[in-house]
Motif scaffolding. Structure first.
Motif, PDB file in Angstrom:
ATOM      1  N   GLY A   1      27.458  10.110  18.032  1.00 19.14           N
ATOM      2  CA  GLY A   1      26.775   8.726  17.558  1.00 19.14           C
ATOM      3  C   GLY A   1      25.007   9.105  17.053  1.00 19.14           C
ATOM      4  O   GLY A   1      25.286   8.033  17.275  1.00 19.14           O
ATOM      5  N   LYS A   2      24.983   9.796  16.433  1.00 18.02           N
ATOM      6  CA  LYS A   2      23.762  10.062  15.578  1.00 18.02           C
ATOM      7  C   LYS A   2      23.464   9.771  14.117  1.00 18.02           C
ATOM      8  O   LYS A   2      24.938   9.653  14.035  1.00 18.02           O
ATOM      9  N   PRO A   3      23.004   8.696  13.552  1.00 19.37           N
ATOM     10  CA  PRO A   3      22.621   8.576  11.522  1.00 19.37           C
ATOM     11  C   PRO A   3      23.020   9.972  11.331  1.00 19.37           C
ATOM     12  O   PRO A   3      22.976  10.701  11.404  1.00 19.37           O
ATOM     13  N   ARG A   4      23.243   9.234  10.076  1.00 19.93           N
ATOM     14  CA  ARG A   4      23.554  10.655   8.721  1.00 19.93           C
ATOM     15  C   ARG A   4      21.994  11.609   8.812  1.00 19.93           C
ATOM     16  O   ARG A   4      21.111  10.418   8.347  1.00 19.93           O
ATOM     17  N   LYS A   5      21.868  12.703   8.114  1.00 12.51           N
ATOM     18  CA  LYS A   5      21.023  13.157   8.497  1.00 12.51           C
ATOM     19  C   LYS A   5      19.883  12.829   9.333  1.00 12.51           C
ATOM     20  O   LYS A   5      18.923  12.904   9.180  1.00 12.51           O
ATOM     21  N   TYR A   6      20.078  13.169  10.345  1.00 12.35           N
ATOM     22  CA  TYR A   6      20.053  13.092  11.843  1.00 12.35           C
ATOM     23  C   TYR A   6      18.895  14.154  12.058  1.00 12.35           C
ATOM     24  O   TYR A   6      17.602  14.369  12.426  1.00 12.35           O
ATOM     25  N   ILE A   7      19.648  15.440  11.921  1.00  6.55           N
ATOM     26  CA  ILE A   7      18.435  16.562  12.186  1.00  6.55           C
ATOM     27  C   ILE A   7      17.508  17.068  11.654  1.00  6.55           C
ATOM     28  O   ILE A   7      16.877  17.097  11.691  1.00  6.55           O
ATOM     29  N   ALA A   8      17.171  16.549  10.067  1.00  7.96           N
ATOM     30  CA  ALA A   8      16.885  17.049   9.118  1.00  7.96           C
ATOM     31  C   ALA A   8      15.730  16.009   9.156  1.00  7.96           C
ATOM     32  O   ALA A   8      14.275  16.008   9.425  1.00  7.96           O
ATOM     33  N   ASP A   9      15.967  15.025   9.616  1.00  7.68           N
ATOM     34  CA  ASP A   9      14.465  13.629   9.843  1.00  7.68           C
ATOM     35  C   ASP A   9      14.301  13.992  11.878  1.00  7.68           C
ATOM     36  O   ASP A   9      13.059  13.940  11.919  1.00  7.68           O
TER      37      ASP A   9
ATOM     38  N   HIS B   1       8.505  16.493  13.985  1.00  5.20           N
ATOM     39  CA  HIS B   1       8.124  17.236  14.789  1.00  5.20           C
ATOM     40  C   HIS B   1       7.644  18.373  13.555  1.00  5.20           C
ATOM     41  O   HIS B   1       6.477  18.541  14.625  1.00  5.20           O
ATOM     42  N   SER B   2       8.120  18.333  12.741  1.00  6.25           N
ATOM     43  CA  SER B   2       6.919  19.516  11.773  1.00  6.25           C
ATOM     44  C   SER B   2       5.575  19.127  11.175  1.00  6.25           C
ATOM     45  O   SER B   2       5.173  19.665  10.513  1.00  6.25           O
ATOM     46  N   GLN B   3       5.722  17.390  10.671  1.00  2.00           N
ATOM     47  CA  GLN B   3       4.883  17.196  10.464  1.00  2.00           C
ATOM     48  C   GLN B   3       3.634  16.885  11.087  1.00  2.00           C
ATOM     49  O   GLN B   3       3.546  16.409  12.574  1.00  2.00           O
ATOM     50  N   PRO B   4       2.315  16.352  10.982  1.00  2.00           N
ATOM     51  CA  PRO B   4       1.357  16.381  11.800  1.00  2.00           C
ATOM     52  C   PRO B   4       1.446  14.446  12.062  1.00  2.00           C
ATOM     53  O   PRO B   4       1.563  13.865  11.476  1.00  2.00           O
TER      54      PRO B   4
END
Length: 113
Positions: free
Chosen positions: A76-84, A89-92
């Motif tokens: 149910g999640k959109p494409r590229k969800y893991i990358a987003d 979480h990696s950006q300040p």
């Protein structure tokens, strides 16, 4: 002279999936398998589980738990969800400068008489 016609794919935005996972997810799973194999080779070099060397057994565990786990997590999640999600979480984090500080209990400046 006749015009030559060639077929053109009209489905350029097709979501490419293998086992209901995107290519990026499979690459991350492959990286996790490589780490599991290296860890099994150096940490458990002389161990066997069901007559399978431990490094191969760890790879099978990563694949056996990773593919269904990612399929359930991404349902149910959109494409590229893991990358987003990883990018978020990696950006300040940036906060609003006009928001009131919730942790500040005393004043910055004290009035002198």
């Amino acid at each position: 002279m006749a015009l030559r016609v060639s077929p053109v794919s009209r489905n350029l935005a097709l979501k490419v999936t293998i086992m209901f996972l995107e290519i990026e997810d499979l690459l991350a799973l492959g990286f996790a398998c490589a780490v599991a194999m290296i860890a099994g080779q150096f940490v458990f070099s002389d161990r066997y589980v069901f007559s399978i060397p431990m490094n191969w057994f760890l790879v099978l565990v990563v694949v056996g738990l990773g593919v269904p786990g990612l399929m359930l997590f991404k349902y149910g999640k959109p494409r590229k969800y893991i990358a987003d999600l990883l990018g978020c979480h990696s950006q300040p984090h940036s906060y609003c400068a006009l928001a009131r500080d919730t942790q500040l209990k005393t004043h910055y400046l004290e009035e002198r008489n």
